[in-house]
Every structure is written in C-alpha cells, then in structure tokens.
Enzyme design. Structure first.
Site, PDB file in Angstrom:
ATOM      1  N   LYS A   1      -3.590   2.118   1.444  1.00 18.67           N
ATOM      2  CA  LYS A   1      -3.506   0.923   0.614  1.00 18.67           C
ATOM      3  C   LYS A   1      -4.616   0.972  -0.449  1.00 18.67           C
ATOM      4  CE  LYS A   1      -4.789  -3.849   1.476  1.00 18.67           C
ATOM      5  NZ  LYS A   1      -4.939  -4.958   2.383  1.00 18.67           N
TER       6      LYS A   1
ATOM      7  N   LYS B   1     -10.881  -1.321  -2.659  1.00 14.61           N
ATOM      8  CA  LYS B   1     -12.196  -0.979  -3.198  1.00 14.61           C
ATOM      9  C   LYS B   1     -12.973  -0.083  -2.256  1.00 14.61           C
ATOM     10  CE  LYS B   1     -13.925  -2.391  -7.198  1.00 14.61           C
ATOM     11  NZ  LYS B   1     -14.355  -3.737  -7.510  1.00 14.61           N
TER      12      LYS B   1
ATOM     13  N   LYS C   1      -9.893  -2.153  12.608  1.00 10.38           N
ATOM     14  CA  LYS C   1     -11.275  -2.082  12.125  1.00 10.38           C
ATOM     15  C   LYS C   1     -12.239  -1.823  13.278  1.00 10.38           C
ATOM     16  CE  LYS C   1     -10.831  -4.596   7.827  1.00 10.38           C
ATOM     17  NZ  LYS C   1     -11.102  -5.786   7.038  1.00 10.38           N
TER      18      LYS C   1
END
Ligand code: ADP
Length: 338
Positions: free
Chosen positions: A199, A202, A120
C-alpha cells in the site's frame, strides 16, 4: 470564517488522517477526494490524529511540522474551512477522556482480533498498550461527535465495526446516547505504492506527494515498478498487472487510455516514456493544489487560525457529549447530590 457548518441539522461525519506531513496520492485518491465532495452534504469534521501517531515510531521534534504540513495538504485539496471543521485531535482533550471511559466496555479479545493490530504487533518485540488500544481512541474520535457516518477505507471497516460494538455496549450499560455510525465506502480502494508491492504509505517511502513540483513528481514516478515481465524495452507489457497503468487510470484522460494500453502491449512505447506521461498528468492535475499550498505556506497564521477555529467548534460538540457521558456514568456527583 463563518463557522456555520456545525449544528446545521445535516448528518454528521468524522474522518481522520495521521500527521504524516505532506499527503500522498493514496491519501488523495483513497480519502481526501471523497472528503471534498462530502462537505456539501454532511456536517464534516476532519481530524489530524496526532495522538494516534504516537503508537508507532515517531520523532517528537518533527511532529509539529508534520501536523502543519498535513493541514496545508487538507486545505490544498479543497477542504473549505467555511464548510467543515479541520482540527488537531490533541487540541480537543475530550477524545482521550472518552477513550479511557470506553476501556470499561471494550473486550480485550476484540482488540486482539484486529487485523491491523496483529500485523503491526507481529513485527515488534515489545508491544505498546497504545497499539492494542488504538481502536478505542478511534471509537472515541467518532462517537464523541455522535457522528452518524464515517468515510473509511476498506482496511478500516473492522475498526468501525468495533466502534459500533462499543457504542452498543456502552448504550446497553449506561443508557442510549451513541448512534452506531455507518461506513461510507466510496474511495478508490487501496492505492499501491511505487514499489508495486505494498500500500502506498509514507512509512514505506513508496509515495508520490500531492504537492510535489513537476520535477519532483517525475523523480518519484520514474522509480515506479512496472510489469516485471517487461525486462527489455521491446518486451510486450501487460497493463492489467502494471501499477503505472493503474495510476494512469486515475490521471490520464479516458480517451487516451486505450492508446497507452495498446502501446504497452505491443512494446511500441517503453516504460520510461509511459511513466513520463503519467508524471506530467499527475503534476498537471495537482497544479491548483500546489498553488493553494503556496498561499497557505506563505500565511502560516491562516492555517493556525483554521485549526484553532476547528478545535473550538469540535470542543463545543465534544463537551456536550461528555456532559451526558459523565452524567450517565455517575460522575457528575456534585449535581446528583444537590
Ligand atoms: P494510513 O491509513 O496508512 O494509516 P492515514 O491514516 O494517514 O494513513 O490515511 C488517511 C486516509 O487516507 C485514510 O482514509 C486511508 O484509508 C487513506 N489512505 C492512506 N493510504 C492509502 C492508500 N495507499 N490507498 C488508499 N487510501 C489510502
């Protein structure tokens, strides 16, 4: 609401989910389905982790509804508030207090080693400290309840190992208090998104919602990427590399699967028709969830009450732990001096 599920003498587990609104297939297959089963054998605490959500981009105006919608999803899949506690992380303030205290025993090097952090942070110009410290709060989420086990996806095993290390280090420095929680890895592994590349998540917009109406399920599933070698309808397909087929394995009756695979290999059935069958089966399987969700959406006060009760139950346990933590760390100084 009986609220009898805490302190039953059963082993305790905690698991969390981001407040990402309505849950998706990945959440369900990778986590919630297992949580529903675990309710019978463990004392279960399930937490909607709003304080984790702030370490990524998010819109504060949307957060309340996303918390509510996730709570509805948890109830819709069959978490039963009479048998488990469901609550919102920020409503049990001891989580963040313990996280701060854990900062004292957590090596920065370990945090920097975390794959999720490296992933990230590599995409950011300015890295918020919260992204680095995320696993400390996660350790506090678990250890504040002295949970002995945690159902986790494989991608969370590294964080759980760090939780165990934090427990060991803290115990070594201040005295035995925290168990080293074990992983329960019983989910399905990672469910790929409709793009077939990443993956299901959302934030990537590649999901199928578990509460979507049949037409909506179809409009999502029809966009799914299939075997890239199958360009024309009469090209033979390879079910073993097709994400749509891998979803069939979860939602289609096992007696129908050989036929689905064969029709793909021999190009007797096109991808669109194959997706139609999948969409129908998904929508059918989730029908009871949609019914339960409708019940709760019509009665928001029931959802609020579930979360309030859950937070009260969790707070009792969290406060017991914090009293011990403060004592062992020398912070109950008034008592110590009298
Ligand atoms: P994420 O893990 O993407 O941050 P959440 O924390 O909201 O998402 O996930 C809650 C649970 O759902 C976790 O146990 C996680 O492992 C599981 N989960 C989420 N997405 C998937 C997926 N695509 N495949 C399998 N499990 C998933």
């Amino acid at each position: 609401m009986s609220g009898q599920q805490v302190n039953t003498g059963k082993r305790r587990i905690l698991s969390g989910v981001q407040p990402s609104g309505e849950a998706h297939l990945g959440n369900y297959l990778g986590a919630f389905r297992q949580w529903v089963d675990l309710q019978d054998t463990y004392d279960c605490l399930f937490c909607i982790v709003d304080q984790h959500a702030i370490t990524g981009q998010y819109d504060p105006a949307l957060l309340p509804q996303r918390i509510f919608d996730m709570a509805v999803s948890l109830l819709a899949v069959g978490l039963d508030p009479d048998r488990c506690s469901i609550f919102v992380q920020s409503e049990v303030q001891e989580h963040t207090e313990l996280a701060w205290l854990f900062n004292a025993v957590t090596p920065v090097g370990e945090l920097e080693r975390m794959t999720q952090y490296k992933d990230k942070s590599s995409r950011l110009e300015s890295i918020p400290a919260g992204l680095l410290n995320y696993p400390i709060l996660q350790a506090a989420d678990i250890l504040i309840y002295r949970a002995q086990a945690v159902p986790v996806g494989e991608d969370q095993l590294q964080h759980l190992e760090l939780t165990r290390e934090i427990a060991r280090k803290w115990n070594a420095q201040y005295g035995e208090l925290f168990p080293e929680p074990q992983a329960i890895v019983g989910g399905t592994g990672r469910i790929m998104g409709l793009d077939g590349e990443a993956k299901m998540s959302k934030s990537l917009g590649n999901t199928v919602g578990i509460l979507a109406e049949p037409e909506e399920v179809w409009s999502q599933v029809r966009t799914a990427v299939t075997d890239p070698q199958r360009i024309r309808k009469d090209d033979p397909g390879r079910p073993e590399v097709c994400n749509v087929y891998s979803l069939h394995e979860f939602f289609t009756d096992s007696s129908d699967l050989p036929d689905i695979a064969e029709q793909c290999r021999t190009a007797q059935r096109g991808c669109v028709d194959c997706k139609k069958i999948l969409a129908e089966n998904v929508a059918h399987e989730f029908e009871p969830f949609r019914d339960r969700a409708a019940h709760y959406r019509d009665r928001p006060e029931e959802v609020m009450e579930v979360l309030a009760t859950g937070a009260r139950q969790a707070t009792v346990l969290a406060q017991e732990t914090m009293a011990e933590v403060r004592r062992k760390m020398g912070m109950d100084w008034r008592k110590a001096l009298t």
